[in-house]
Design an enzyme around this catalytic site. Structure first.
Site, mmCIF file in Angstrom:
data_model
loop_
_atom_site.group_PDB
_atom_site.id
_atom_site.type_symbol
_atom_site.label_atom_id
_atom_site.label_comp_id
_atom_site.label_asym_id
_atom_site.label_seq_id
_atom_site.Cartn_x
_atom_site.Cartn_y
_atom_site.Cartn_z
ATOM 1 N N GLY A 9 -14.130 -1.627 -10.026
ATOM 2 C CA GLY A 9 -12.685 -1.333 -10.024
ATOM 3 C C GLY A 9 -12.453 -1.517 -11.730
ATOM 4 C CB ALA A 10 -13.366 0.221 -14.601
ATOM 5 N N GLY A 11 -10.158 -0.520 -13.466
ATOM 6 C CA GLY A 11 -8.499 -0.093 -13.567
ATOM 7 C C GLY A 11 -7.741 -1.361 -14.502
ATOM 8 C CB VAL A 13 -6.879 -6.228 -12.158
ATOM 9 C CG1 VAL A 13 -7.403 -7.455 -11.896
ATOM 10 C CG2 VAL A 13 -5.255 -6.084 -11.907
ATOM 11 N N GLY A 14 -9.056 -4.793 -13.415
ATOM 12 C CA GLY A 14 -10.720 -4.988 -13.368
ATOM 13 C C GLY A 14 -11.142 -4.976 -15.038
ATOM 14 N NE ARG A 82 3.103 -5.235 -4.808
ATOM 15 C CZ ARG A 82 4.034 -6.183 -5.215
ATOM 16 N NH1 ARG A 82 5.044 -6.427 -4.212
ATOM 17 N NH2 ARG A 82 3.911 -7.209 -5.996
ATOM 18 C CB VAL A 118 -8.512 -9.445 -7.497
ATOM 19 C CG1 VAL A 118 -7.103 -9.401 -8.331
ATOM 20 C CG2 VAL A 118 -9.287 -10.168 -8.054
ATOM 21 C CG HIS A 175 -0.950 -13.105 -3.720
ATOM 22 N ND1 HIS A 175 -0.140 -13.880 -4.672
ATOM 23 C CD2 HIS A 175 -1.113 -11.873 -4.307
ATOM 24 C CE1 HIS A 175 0.042 -13.422 -5.735
ATOM 25 N NE2 HIS A 175 -0.773 -11.917 -5.604
HETATM 26 N N1 APR Z 1 -14.862 2.041 -5.589
HETATM 27 C C1 APR Z 1 -14.599 1.906 -7.044
HETATM 28 N N2 APR Z 1 -13.343 1.762 -7.791
HETATM 29 C C2 APR Z 1 -12.476 2.379 -6.820
HETATM 30 C C3 APR Z 1 -12.459 2.808 -5.492
HETATM 31 C C4 APR Z 1 -13.721 2.701 -4.917
HETATM 32 N N3 APR Z 1 -13.768 2.828 -3.633
HETATM 33 N N4 APR Z 1 -11.268 3.093 -5.030
HETATM 34 C C5 APR Z 1 -10.408 3.157 -6.302
HETATM 35 N N5 APR Z 1 -11.070 2.633 -7.246
HETATM 36 C C6 APR Z 1 -10.556 2.304 -8.595
HETATM 37 C C7 APR Z 1 -9.636 3.163 -9.124
HETATM 38 O O1 APR Z 1 -10.394 4.528 -9.579
HETATM 39 C C8 APR Z 1 -8.921 2.483 -10.420
HETATM 40 O O2 APR Z 1 -9.562 2.521 -11.532
HETATM 41 O O3 APR Z 1 -9.987 1.034 -8.600
HETATM 42 C C9 APR Z 1 -9.234 0.958 -9.781
HETATM 43 C C10 APR Z 1 -7.853 0.293 -9.675
HETATM 44 O O4 APR Z 1 -7.167 0.368 -10.959
HETATM 45 P P1 APR Z 1 -5.616 0.109 -11.158
HETATM 46 O O5 APR Z 1 -4.944 1.458 -10.365
HETATM 47 O O6 APR Z 1 -5.247 0.326 -12.382
HETATM 48 O O7 APR Z 1 -5.071 -0.888 -10.343
HETATM 49 P P2 APR Z 1 -4.983 -2.468 -10.941
HETATM 50 O O8 APR Z 1 -3.562 -2.690 -11.270
HETATM 51 O O9 APR Z 1 -6.276 -3.073 -11.426
HETATM 52 O O10 APR Z 1 -5.133 -3.384 -9.358
HETATM 53 C C11 APR Z 1 -5.977 -3.563 -8.748
HETATM 54 O O11 APR Z 1 -5.438 -5.632 -7.834
HETATM 55 O O12 APR Z 1 -3.731 -6.971 -8.236
HETATM 56 C C12 APR Z 1 -4.179 -6.100 -7.359
HETATM 57 O O13 APR Z 1 -2.596 -4.926 -6.145
HETATM 58 C C13 APR Z 1 -3.646 -4.816 -7.064
HETATM 59 O O14 APR Z 1 -4.855 -4.315 -5.191
HETATM 60 C C14 APR Z 1 -4.710 -3.821 -6.459
HETATM 61 C C15 APR Z 1 -5.740 -4.126 -7.466
#
Ligand code: APR
Length: 308
Positions: A9-11, A13-14, A82, A118, A175
């Site tokens: 996940g490169a969002g 948090v990642g 969320r 996470v 949590h």
């Molecule tokens: N494989 C890889 N990446 C994925 C997949 C998957 N199957 N499904 C979704 N993603 C990626 C999305 O494309 C997105 O880039 O996961 C990333 C999530 O990033 P954000 O939407 O920015 O979420 P973020 O704020 O990083 O939170 C991620 O951490 O704290 C927890 O509740 C939060 O469950 C959530 C997680």
């Protein structure tokens, strides 16, 4: 570098986890995401910060899980974040599918790695990761208590106008709504919190900590917190990679401790090169233990919903 951390996940948090790992010179980082270009673009951007942020870590991005091969540690952040009005539990089924898929790939490509989960709802997703990978329990844990604890520490410090780093705190339980703050294990420069803050204000601070994630979601309107969650996660990454034996509240697999078994929940543990090396059993008061066990019962219910 000879250590490798894979971040799924490169969002928000990642990418923040990748940044903090690189800035601490802990390991090379590979970010995996399903979105094409996003992990690659963020990785290149992060790499270009290296000359002035003083790191040489290789940060790469990919859409192919094969590239996590050889990772010593995997941080699982992929999932849906969320949205306002959405509880952590609403995310349950959607994120279970994402975590299940990632677990299969981690098992295939990084079978010797440690995994820190996470993705929310945290304690349930961590159990799911543990079951689906089949890894030993010491190799799979979840980041939760440390985030709740640093939020609690921050609010206590704000209350008194003192250094955040001088406040020590312990928050157990799930949590989210079932978190169990332990004010009697909270100290400010070694002084028990009860000597400096009224019971009424301690309760208000505990409540604010419990709603800490929701408060930020409400402000951001889209997305959820990520700086503190990522920073908390990297404390755990560091504890494992550097064999620090840190005492950290985290989501661990219980086998009878605190009167519960076969579930993940937030408890204090020693985190080092063998992952969760030891779970510390505090002598809790009856009310505290009741709260913790109630937390556990709630999670057993949610686990059933995803087929356990
Ligand atoms: N494989 C890889 N990446 C994925 C997949 C998957 N199957 N499904 C979704 N993603 C990626 C999305 O494309 C997105 O880039 O996961 C990333 C999530 O990033 P954000 O939407 O920015 O979420 P973020 O704020 O990083 O939170 C991620 O951490 O704290 C927890 O509740 C939060 O469950 C959530 C997680």
């Amino acid at each position: 570098m000879n250590r490798k951390v894979a971040v799924i996940g490169a969002g928000n948090v990642g990418a923040s986890v990748a940044q903090y790992v690189a800035e601490a010179n802990l390991a090379d980082v590979v970010m995996v995401d399903i979105l094409e270009g996003i992990p690659q673009g963020k990785a290149l951007d992060l790499t270009q910060a290296g000359p002035v942020r003083m790191y040489n870590a290789h940060v790469t991005g990919t859409n192919d899980y094969k590239d996590i091969e050889g990772a010593d540690l995997v941080v699982m952040t992929a999932g849906l974040a969320r949205k306002p009005g959405m509880s952590r539990e609403d995310l349950l089924k959607a994120n279970a599918d994402i975590v299940g898929g990632a677990a299969d790939n981690i098992k295939k490509f990084a079978p010797k790695s440690f995994v820190i989960v996470v993705t929310n709802p945290l304690d349930i997703m961590t159990y799911h990761m543990f079951k689906r990978t089949g890894f030993e329990a010491n190799r799979v844990c979840g980041q939760a208590g440390i985030l709740d604890s640093i939020r609690f520490r921050t609010f206590v410090a704000m209350e008194l106008g003192v250094a955040m780093t001088d406040v020590q705190a312990m928050v157990l339980g799930g949590h989210g709504d079932t978190m169990v703050p332990l004010p009697r294990y909270t100290t400010i420069g070694g002084v028990p919190i009860g000597e400096l803050i009224s019971a009424e204000r301690i309760k208000a601070i505990s409540d604010r900590t419990r709603d800490g994630g929701a408060e930020i979601v409400k402000l951001l309107k889209s997305g959820s917190a990520y700086y503190a969650p990522a920073a908390a996660t990297v404390e755990m990454v560091k504890a494992i990679l550097l064999d620090e034996k840190r005492v950290i509240p985290l989501s661990a697999y219980l086998t009878g401790q605190y009167g519960m078994k076969d579930l993940y929940i937030g408890v204090p543990a020693v985190l080092g090169a063998h992952g969760v090396e030891k779970i510390l059993e505090l002598k809790l008061g009856k009310d505290e233990l009741d709260l913790l066990q109630k937390s556990g019962q709630t999670y057993k219910g949610f686990l059933k919903e995803i087929g356990y």
